[in-house]
Design a protein around this motif. Structure first.
Motif, PDB file in Angstrom:
ATOM      1  N   MET A 163       0.873  -1.150   0.001  1.00  0.00           N
ATOM      2  CA  MET A 163      -0.111   0.074   0.052  1.00  0.00           C
ATOM      3  C   MET A 163       0.883   1.304  -0.067  1.00  0.00           C
ATOM      4  O   MET A 163       0.539   2.210  -0.600  1.00  0.00           O
ATOM      5  N   LYS A 164       2.099   1.382   0.506  1.00  0.00           N
ATOM      6  CA  LYS A 164       2.875   2.288   0.686  1.00  0.00           C
ATOM      7  C   LYS A 164       3.484   2.707  -0.879  1.00  0.00           C
ATOM      8  O   LYS A 164       3.505   3.787  -1.331  1.00  0.00           O
ATOM      9  N   ARG A 165       3.594   1.580  -1.600  1.00  0.00           N
ATOM     10  CA  ARG A 165       4.153   1.730  -2.833  1.00  0.00           C
ATOM     11  C   ARG A 165       2.759   2.134  -3.918  1.00  0.00           C
ATOM     12  O   ARG A 165       3.258   2.913  -4.740  1.00  0.00           O
ATOM     13  N   LEU A 166       1.807   1.563  -3.482  1.00  0.00           N
ATOM     14  CA  LEU A 166       0.607   2.152  -4.313  1.00  0.00           C
ATOM     15  C   LEU A 166       0.383   3.503  -4.172  1.00  0.00           C
ATOM     16  O   LEU A 166       0.183   4.297  -5.067  1.00  0.00           O
ATOM     17  N   ARG A 167       0.395   4.092  -2.807  1.00  0.00           N
ATOM     18  CA  ARG A 167       0.380   5.462  -2.661  1.00  0.00           C
ATOM     19  C   ARG A 167       1.745   6.338  -3.111  1.00  0.00           C
ATOM     20  O   ARG A 167       1.252   7.325  -3.574  1.00  0.00           O
ATOM     21  N   GLU A 168       2.610   5.804  -3.328  1.00  0.00           N
ATOM     22  CA  GLU A 168       3.727   6.536  -4.028  1.00  0.00           C
ATOM     23  C   GLU A 168       3.516   6.863  -5.599  1.00  0.00           C
ATOM     24  O   GLU A 168       3.744   7.721  -6.102  1.00  0.00           O
ATOM     25  N   LEU A 169       2.775   5.753  -6.213  1.00  0.00           N
ATOM     26  CA  LEU A 169       2.554   5.531  -7.538  1.00  0.00           C
ATOM     27  C   LEU A 169       1.590   6.558  -7.620  1.00  0.00           C
ATOM     28  O   LEU A 169       1.350   7.469  -8.815  1.00  0.00           O
ATOM     29  N   ALA A 170       0.463   6.567  -6.817  1.00  0.00           N
ATOM     30  CA  ALA A 170      -0.828   7.515  -7.021  1.00  0.00           C
ATOM     31  C   ALA A 170      -0.260   8.833  -6.780  1.00  0.00           C
ATOM     32  O   ALA A 170      -0.993   9.805  -7.497  1.00  0.00           O
ATOM     33  N   ALA A 171       0.727   9.133  -6.057  1.00  0.00           N
ATOM     34  CA  ALA A 171       1.108  10.685  -5.942  1.00  0.00           C
ATOM     35  C   ALA A 171       1.732  10.959  -7.223  1.00  0.00           C
ATOM     36  O   ALA A 171       1.839  12.316  -7.630  1.00  0.00           O
ATOM     37  N   GLU A 172       2.555  10.036  -7.710  1.00  0.00           N
ATOM     38  CA  GLU A 172       3.251  10.629  -9.212  1.00  0.00           C
ATOM     39  C   GLU A 172       2.368  10.503 -10.165  1.00  0.00           C
ATOM     40  O   GLU A 172       2.486  11.098 -11.258  1.00  0.00           O
ATOM     41  N   TYR A 173       1.453   9.520 -10.118  1.00  0.00           N
ATOM     42  CA  TYR A 173       0.448   9.304 -11.532  1.00  0.00           C
ATOM     43  C   TYR A 173      -0.820   9.322 -10.702  1.00  0.00           C
ATOM     44  O   TYR A 173      -1.427   8.409 -10.649  1.00  0.00           O
ATOM     45  N   PRO A 174      -1.688  10.720 -10.540  1.00  0.00           N
ATOM     46  CA  PRO A 174      -2.978  10.606 -10.145  1.00  0.00           C
ATOM     47  C   PRO A 174      -4.053   9.877 -10.405  1.00  0.00           C
ATOM     48  O   PRO A 174      -4.978   9.542 -10.079  1.00  0.00           O
ATOM     49  N   ASP A 175      -3.950   9.518 -12.037  1.00  0.00           N
ATOM     50  CA  ASP A 175      -4.945   8.914 -12.614  1.00  0.00           C
ATOM     51  C   ASP A 175      -4.674   7.284 -12.677  1.00  0.00           C
ATOM     52  O   ASP A 175      -5.251   6.573 -13.578  1.00  0.00           O
ATOM     53  N   ILE A 176      -3.806   6.546 -12.106  1.00  0.00           N
ATOM     54  CA  ILE A 176      -3.355   5.268 -12.027  1.00  0.00           C
ATOM     55  C   ILE A 176      -4.555   4.254 -11.472  1.00  0.00           C
ATOM     56  O   ILE A 176      -5.275   4.996 -10.615  1.00  0.00           O
ATOM     57  N   SER A 177      -4.590   3.204 -12.066  1.00  0.00           N
ATOM     58  CA  SER A 177      -5.660   2.157 -11.658  1.00  0.00           C
ATOM     59  C   SER A 177      -4.828   1.210 -10.959  1.00  0.00           C
ATOM     60  O   SER A 177      -3.739   0.726 -11.292  1.00  0.00           O
ATOM     61  N   PHE A 178      -5.534   0.606  -9.961  1.00  0.00           N
ATOM     62  CA  PHE A 178      -4.973  -0.575  -9.333  1.00  0.00           C
ATOM     63  C   PHE A 178      -5.894  -1.919  -9.138  1.00  0.00           C
ATOM     64  O   PHE A 178      -7.324  -1.816  -9.310  1.00  0.00           O
ATOM     65  N   THR A 179      -5.306  -3.169  -9.236  1.00  0.00           N
ATOM     66  CA  THR A 179      -6.013  -4.339  -8.649  1.00  0.00           C
ATOM     67  C   THR A 179      -5.672  -4.532  -7.254  1.00  0.00           C
ATOM     68  O   THR A 179      -4.438  -4.409  -6.978  1.00  0.00           O
ATOM     69  N   PHE A 180      -6.479  -4.562  -6.295  1.00  0.00           N
ATOM     70  CA  PHE A 180      -6.267  -4.931  -5.047  1.00  0.00           C
ATOM     71  C   PHE A 180      -6.545  -6.359  -4.715  1.00  0.00           C
ATOM     72  O   PHE A 180      -7.628  -6.855  -5.052  1.00  0.00           O
ATOM     73  N   ASP A 181      -5.450  -7.032  -4.237  1.00  0.00           N
ATOM     74  CA  ASP A 181      -5.521  -8.506  -3.854  1.00  0.00           C
ATOM     75  C   ASP A 181      -5.765  -8.567  -2.075  1.00  0.00           C
ATOM     76  O   ASP A 181      -4.908  -8.053  -1.609  1.00  0.00           O
TER      77      ASP A 181
END
Length: 265
Positions: free
Chosen positions: A148-166
């Motif tokens: 989740m810390k990595r996903l939030r880093e990605l979202a901060a860099e790419y605000p429109d990014i999409s995720f799959t949550f497992d």
């Protein structure tokens, strides 16, 4: 409308020779709504034959899970990752998929070189969008930080990014409740993998994908939150049901599908 999918990796494994030709037979017996196609590196060698065959099966395959080694290659800065993603995109188009699931990091190197993963995402998305596919990054297990810390880093860099949550990946890191952020869920989570986990936080020996009810995840609470957010994407079950002799426990998988359908009804 939500659909419940079965990962082809739950029914086609090395125990039955990675025989994708069995999929129509399984489709007749499974009470899922379609499949998430798990890419296999061994299928690249006969690419047109394999995905041509699958495309003729008449199966609903809205999602393709990219070959897992791509993430390890990205972490190592190896351009082979882009070639494999291009192939995965071609396969997705052949079978009629619209969404990709990607391990942006993977293997022993995992997230230890995360700046490489962060930088690579833009090129990976461009490749996917060139094929009119939605690229989603999965919260894969980490060995340096947490997913989740990595996903939030990605979202901060790419605000429109999409995720799959497992759910299993999150539970392994003690992060399942981290997804209980309605804004984050609505903005970024486009696909869900519903798998159980039976160990403690970062208990590596217990890192197995379990069927629903075989672990300790609170699915009552999880699905209550998912319903609250109005989530409209799909759910995929990944826990394998292939026995040592190559046969498949259809009842075990159907139990998973019915439980999820009960939660979202």
């Amino acid at each position: 409308m939500n659909r419940v999918l079965c990962s082809t990796g739950a029914v086609v494994t090395r125990k039955n020779g990675l025989n994708y030709g069995l999929l129509p037979e399984f489709a007749e017996k499974l009470c899922c709504d379609g499949f998430e196609l798990m890419m296999s590196r061994s299928w690249y060698e006969n690419f047109d034959t394999v995905y041509g065959d699958i495309s003729k099966m008449g199966l609903l395959i809205p999602t393709v899970h990219c070959e897992k080694g791509i993430g390890e290659l990205i972490s190592a800065g190896d351009a082979e990752a882009y070639r494999r993603l291009e192939l995965d995109c071609r396969a997705a188009k052949m079978v009629g998929a619209k969404l990709l699931v990607l391990h942006l990091w993977n293997g022993l190197v995992s997230d230890s070189n995360f700046s490489e993963n962060l930088r690579a995402y833009e090129n990976l998305r461009e490749i996917s969008e060139g094929h009119e596919l939605l690229l989603t990054v999965e919260n894969v297990v980490c060995n340096v930080m947490t997913p989740m810390k990595r996903l939030r880093e990605l979202a901060a860099e790419y605000p429109d990014i999409s995720f799959t949550f497992d759910t299993k990946m999150a539970a392994f890191h003690g992060e399942l409740e981290e997804i209980y952020d309605e804004d984050f869920m609505k903005k970024h989570v486009k696909h869900l993998h519903i798998n159980d986990y039976g160990g403690g936080i970062k208990e590596w020996s217990a890192l197995r994908t379990l069927h629903l009810g075989c672990g300790n995840i609170d699915f009552d609470g999880f699905f209550a939150f998912v319903r609250k957010t109005g989530y409209s994407g799909d759910f995929t079950v990944e826990a394998t049901a292939v026995n040592d002799d190559g046969s498949v426990d259809i009842d075990k998988l159907n139990s998973d599908f019915l439980k999820i359908k009960g939660y979202i009804a």
